[in-house]
Scaffold this active site. Structure first.
Site, PDB file in Angstrom:
ATOM      1  N   MET A  30       0.847  -1.194   0.000  1.00  0.00           N
ATOM      2  CA  MET A  30       0.000   0.000   0.000  1.00  0.00           C
ATOM      3  C   MET A  30       0.886   1.248   0.000  1.00  0.00           C
ATOM      4  O   MET A  30       0.454   2.325   0.409  1.00  0.00           O
ATOM      5  CB  MET A  30      -0.944  -0.015   1.202  1.00  0.00           C
ATOM      6  CG  MET A  30      -1.916  -1.206   1.154  1.00  0.00           C
ATOM      7  SD  MET A  30      -3.456  -0.947   2.027  1.00  0.00           S
ATOM      8  CE  MET A  30      -2.855  -0.659   3.677  1.00  0.00           C
ATOM      9  N   HIS A  37       9.600  -3.745   3.050  1.00  0.00           N
ATOM     10  CA  HIS A  37       9.182  -3.922   1.651  1.00  0.00           C
ATOM     11  C   HIS A  37      10.406  -4.136   0.757  1.00  0.00           C
ATOM     12  O   HIS A  37      10.396  -4.978  -0.135  1.00  0.00           O
ATOM     13  CB  HIS A  37       8.435  -2.684   1.160  1.00  0.00           C
ATOM     14  CG  HIS A  37       7.144  -2.412   1.865  1.00  0.00           C
ATOM     15  ND1 HIS A  37       6.962  -1.336   2.696  1.00  0.00           N
ATOM     16  CD2 HIS A  37       5.965  -3.079   1.871  1.00  0.00           C
ATOM     17  CE1 HIS A  37       5.732  -1.334   3.165  1.00  0.00           C
ATOM     18  NE2 HIS A  37       5.102  -2.394   2.690  1.00  0.00           N
ATOM     19  N   GLN A 153      -3.139 -12.114   7.955  1.00  0.00           N
ATOM     20  CA  GLN A 153      -3.325 -11.827   6.523  1.00  0.00           C
ATOM     21  C   GLN A 153      -2.710 -12.948   5.684  1.00  0.00           C
ATOM     22  O   GLN A 153      -3.289 -13.396   4.697  1.00  0.00           O
ATOM     23  CB  GLN A 153      -2.671 -10.487   6.190  1.00  0.00           C
ATOM     24  CG  GLN A 153      -2.522 -10.202   4.719  1.00  0.00           C
ATOM     25  CD  GLN A 153      -2.101  -8.761   4.444  1.00  0.00           C
ATOM     26  OE1 GLN A 153      -2.906  -7.860   4.534  1.00  0.00           O
ATOM     27  NE2 GLN A 153      -0.846  -8.546   4.109  1.00  0.00           N
TER      28      GLN A 153
HETATM   29  O1  PAF Z   1      -0.170  -5.794   3.618  1.00  0.00           O
HETATM   30  C1  PAF Z   1      -0.563  -4.882   2.861  1.00  0.00           C
HETATM   31  O2  PAF Z   1       0.130  -3.891   2.620  1.00  0.00           O
HETATM   32  C2  PAF Z   1      -1.942  -4.977   2.230  1.00  0.00           C
HETATM   33  O3  PAF Z   1      -2.850  -5.577   3.099  1.00  0.00           O
HETATM   34  C3  PAF Z   1      -1.942  -5.676   0.860  1.00  0.00           C
HETATM   35  C4  PAF Z   1      -1.497  -7.131   0.965  1.00  0.00           C
HETATM   36  C5  PAF Z   1      -1.028  -4.924  -0.093  1.00  0.00           C
HETATM   37  C6  PAF Z   1      -3.358  -5.655   0.269  1.00  0.00           C
HETATM   38  O4  PAF Z   1      -3.838  -4.351   0.117  1.00  0.00           O
END
Ligand code: PAF
Length: 291
Positions: A30, A37, A153
């Protein structure tokens, strides 16, 4: 590195690389990228010929009173981080491109979404599962990279992939931490210097619980929870512990007695630090004592 905004364009590019026998990886984000990241992009580049990073602040995974509006955004900065880490393409759609005018379909994974984050953030995981499937259908990668920090998630996306026969390998990569142990997160930017320093208590507590299980052989989960909750109150009375949980790591079923449990255990927590919610977890592997 190229920036692509249309789904049809990214599908064409992906088809092209498949056709010429190249392996592709997707790091969905996001935005407001950090070293966590970057480490996913670097890993993806090691394992694939071509790496796509998607940057999309997905409105459907935020609750009404959550931080969608103020979620940090800085495309220029993200661009440089992606480039430096070795990404080949940034997929950067807008909301209209992702959801069109009249989107009526969503993906709900039941069961594992009902506790922990799902209980506190109703609808969140439907938003996540839906957008991840949409991103997978757009980029069509061979490999999908997610960070361990968002453990629930990962369980939800993993179940969605297997339940819906999505043709992708899910790769979970280690959580990157600040020097004081605080898990890296785009939301850390909301913290004051003092909160950031004190938030290191979260990782300390996860490690403390891990030691209680592995080194002190405490198997009563309620005892561990009580000690952690007391320590949390003592060390950071100004923070709020929303949950501290011990579960098996696949279906996230809560555990109460670890004596005879064998396998992977997920210790996770969520805390409010001022108005900022932070989550973190550690995983440990428990082998039964066969004395
Ligand atoms: O972890 C995240 O940044 C978000 O939940 C994702 C996996 C990009 C989905 O919008």
């Amino acid at each position: 590195m190229k920036v692509i905004k249309e789904i049809s364009a990214v599908q064409d590019i992906s088809d092209y690389f498949k056709c010429i026998g190249k392996k592709t990886g997707l790091v969905p984000t996001m935005g407001f990228l950090h070293e966590g990241h970057a480490s996913l992009i670097i890993k993806a580049k090691e394992e694939n010929d071509i790496v796509f990073v998607s940057i999309f602040v997905n409105p459907t995974q935020f609750g009404k009173n959550e931080d969608f509006g103020k979620y940090p955004r800085d495309f220029e900065r993200d661009y440089h981080i992606c480039e430096k880490a070795g990404a080949d393409y940034i997929f950067y759609p807008d909301i209209k491109e992702m959801y069109g005018e009249n989107s009526l379909t969503s993906v709900t994974v039941s069961g594992i979404t009902e506790r922990l984050e799902g209980e506190i953030r109703p609808g969140h995981f439907t938003g996540v599962a839906t957008v991840v499937l949409k991103l997978l259908n757009a980029v069509k990668p061979d490999n999908l990279y997610l960070g361990q920090k968002d453990a629930q998630q990962n369980a939800v996306v993993g179940k969605m992939i297997s339940d819906l026969n999505v043709d992708v390998n899910l790769k979970i990569c280690a959580t990157m931490r600040e020097a004081n142990g605080l898990a890296m997160s785009s939301r850390n930017t909301y913290l004051t210097e003092e909160q950031r320093t004190k938030a290191s208590v979260l990782y300390f507590l996860l490690e403390k619980a891990k030691k209680m299980i592995l080194e002190e052989n405490i198997s009563d989960v309620s005892e561990i929870k009580e000690i952690i909750s007391d320590t949390f109150k003592q060390m950071t009375p100004e923070f709020e512990l929303q949950y501290f949980d011990i579960a098996e790591n696949k279906m996230l079923t809560p555990l109460s007695d670890l004596e005879s449990f064998e396998g992977e255990i997920l210790i996770s927590l969520a805390a409010k630090v001022g108005s900022t919610r932070l989550i973190d977890n550690v995983i440990l592997r428990k082998i039964r004592d066969r004395k």
